[in-house]
Design an enzyme around this catalytic site. Structure first.
Site, PDB file in Angstrom:
ATOM      1  N   PRO A  14       0.599  -1.127   0.009  1.00  0.00           N
ATOM      2  CA  PRO A  14       0.102  -0.078  -0.028  1.00  0.00           C
ATOM      3  C   PRO A  14       0.754   1.331  -0.044  1.00  0.00           C
ATOM      4  CG  PRO A  14      -0.756  -1.678   1.537  1.00  0.00           C
ATOM      5  CD  PRO A  14       0.477  -2.068   1.164  1.00  0.00           C
ATOM      6  N   CYS A  15       0.510   2.171  -0.854  1.00  0.00           N
ATOM      7  CA  CYS A  15       1.181   3.418  -0.888  1.00  0.00           C
ATOM      8  C   CYS A  15       0.578   4.457   0.118  1.00  0.00           C
ATOM      9  CB  CYS A  15       1.095   4.205  -2.425  1.00  0.00           C
ATOM     10  SG  CYS A  15      -0.482   4.176  -2.942  1.00  0.00           S
ATOM     11  N   ASN A  16      -0.498   4.189   0.948  1.00  0.00           N
ATOM     12  CA  ASN A  16      -1.313   5.151   1.524  1.00  0.00           C
ATOM     13  C   ASN A  16      -0.496   6.254   2.168  1.00  0.00           C
ATOM     14  OD1 ASN A  16      -2.658   2.504   1.358  1.00  0.00           O
ATOM     15  ND2 ASN A  16      -4.248   3.427   2.514  1.00  0.00           N
ATOM     16  N   ASN A  17       0.702   5.719   3.001  1.00  0.00           N
ATOM     17  CA  ASN A  17       1.635   6.680   3.666  1.00  0.00           C
ATOM     18  C   ASN A  17       2.718   7.406   3.097  1.00  0.00           C
ATOM     19  OD1 ASN A  17       1.040   4.089   5.763  1.00  0.00           O
ATOM     20  ND2 ASN A  17       0.112   5.889   6.358  1.00  0.00           N
ATOM     21  N   LEU A  18       2.758   7.219   1.519  1.00  0.00           N
ATOM     22  CA  LEU A  18       3.946   7.421   1.017  1.00  0.00           C
ATOM     23  C   LEU A  18       3.380   8.609  -0.102  1.00  0.00           C
ATOM     24  CD1 LEU A  18       5.481   4.019  -0.404  1.00  0.00           C
ATOM     25  CD2 LEU A  18       5.666   5.291   1.679  1.00  0.00           C
TER      26      LEU A  18
END
Length: 419
Positions: free
Chosen positions: A378-382
């Protein structure tokens, strides 16, 4: 930045002196849009809306003015893309990176500073390959890939998909205004605009007599680029439909309708998906190696982008272990597997965090090992669009990258010990 001094000063005072330029711009723009939504033509006189047509609007954090981090080469063609001249490259993989198995990791290119150097360090010091899918489709999709695949003798999927908006939707040429110079869409995202946006645009254009004034053009172009709107009639724009997004991303028509998926879930699933033509170009080197089929460990499978890419290349899917936590995505992949009459084995698991060494050893014993491990955590925090928890690889979701590495390393160790 193109903003009045008083607005810039107000934003700095409110947000703090250490706030990034991107966040300051978002702060100013949010205040301007509060007025714009009431009267879309009342833009501040000095507001400049200037976006490259291939720019991922929400992935500009920690980037230069073109939306690409300074360490990423431009144009984003990685180790090569079709029809773009590039010197022949040779790369020497670190000994620890050489398969079996092959592995392939994907995530957003324009991530927080230091993310890709960390990913590269954990994945055996392999240099990332940064590619924008504008070279494979009618939409931008800036992604980074770390893999140990060969890079020579790649070839694209056939037939070549539409590479411009006008090729994808020829009928739009009739209504496309000369002042809208777009030929490519921006990155397809998990959320789409609402019908009120298209109505506001139509109302704004119909208030103009003939060619709209510059302020109106700027407003309309901003909304069209932000929401990937296309022209469907006189003064009329429309949101993309899920099946249109499927086409741009290289999936079969109605791929995301599998299992009775609702419209909003389809948008979300597609926004997180691989661009199939791009991935298939990288995977094309595998076809001659696995004429009798491939055994795939698919981590964070999503809607099956890796599986679709291999299938479209003609690589038989002998065994697929799919690990995907979303029930919606699992239904979509399972439906595609049945609809395409796959003859191999599909083993479905839910959580990468529960895929430990014992389970992996059992799967390797039963299946004879893995040929390819694919995943995009997941790229949510990037991503720059996350204003609440942009915590990098230590974030609640993006920390799952370390599970990808753990699984790859464990599989490599088990397979080496069994040789």
């Amino acid at each position: 930045m193109g903003f009045p001094i008083d607005e810039a000063s107000s934003a700095i005072n409110a947000s703090g002196p250490d706030t990034s330029i991107t966040e300051l711009m978002d702060f100013i723009y949010a205040g301007q849009m509060a007025t714009t939504f009431e009267n879309p033509l009342q833009e501040p006189p000095h507001m400049i809306l200037n976006y490259d047509e291939d720019e991922d609007y929400y992935e500009r954090a920690f980037s230069d003015e073109d939306g690409v981090p300074s360490h990423i080469s431009k144009p984003m063609i990685g180790f090569g893309v079709p029809n773009v001249p590039r010197p022949i490259l040779q790369r020497n993989l670190p000994t620890a990176a050489i398969g079996p198995p092959y592995f392939y990791f994907e995530n957003i290119a324009c991530a927080l500073k230091g993310v890709w150097s960390t990913i590269s360090r954990f994945l055996y010091e392999i240099e990332p390959e940064f590619v924008d899918s504008v070279h494979f489709s009618a939409a931008a999709r800036k992604r980074g890939y770390v893999h140990n695949l060969p890079i020579q003798n790649r070839y694209p999927l056939m037939p070549i998909p539409p590479l411009t908006i006008q090729e994808a939707w020829p009928l739009t040429k009739t209504w496309w205004p000369t002042w809208d110079k777009r030929t490519k869409l921006n990155c397809l995202r998990t959320c789409v605009g609402c019908p009120k946006i298209t109505k506001r645009i139509r109302d704004a254009l119909e208030r103009c007599d003939g060619v709209p004034d510059l302020h109106t053009q700027n407003y309309v172009l901003h909304e069209c680029k932000k929401w990937n709107l296309v022209w469907v009639g006189k003064n009329r724009v429309a949101l993309l439909e899920p099946d249109e997004m499927e086409m741009i991303l290289g999936y079969p028509e109605n791929h995301t309708r599998g299992g009775g998926t609702n419209r909003m879930d389809r948008y979300k699933a597609l926004g997180n998906a691989f661009q199939v033509d791009t991935v298939a170009y990288h995977f094309s080197v595998l076809k001659s190696n696995f004429p009798n089929g491939i055994t795939l460990l698919s981590l964070f499978s999503g809607i099956g982008g890796a599986e679709v890419a291999l299938h479209r290349l003609g690589v038989p899917l002998k065994n697929v272990v799919s690990v995907e936590i979303s029930p919606v995505n699992r239904k979509i992949l399972h439906s595609w597997w049945e609809q395409t009459n796959q003859s191999g084995n599909l083993i479905e698991l839910e959580d990468v965090q529960e895929l430990g060494a014992d389970k992996l050893e059992h799967l390797i014993h039963v299946l004879g090992g893995f040929d390819l491990i694919v995943g995009g955590s997941p790229c949510n925090n990037l991503t720059g669009s996350n204003r609440l928890s942009r915590d990098g690889l230590g974030g609640t979701h993006s920390i799952l990258f370390y599970d990808y590495f753990r699984i790859v390393d464990t599989v490599k160790c088990i397979m080496v010990n069994k040789q």
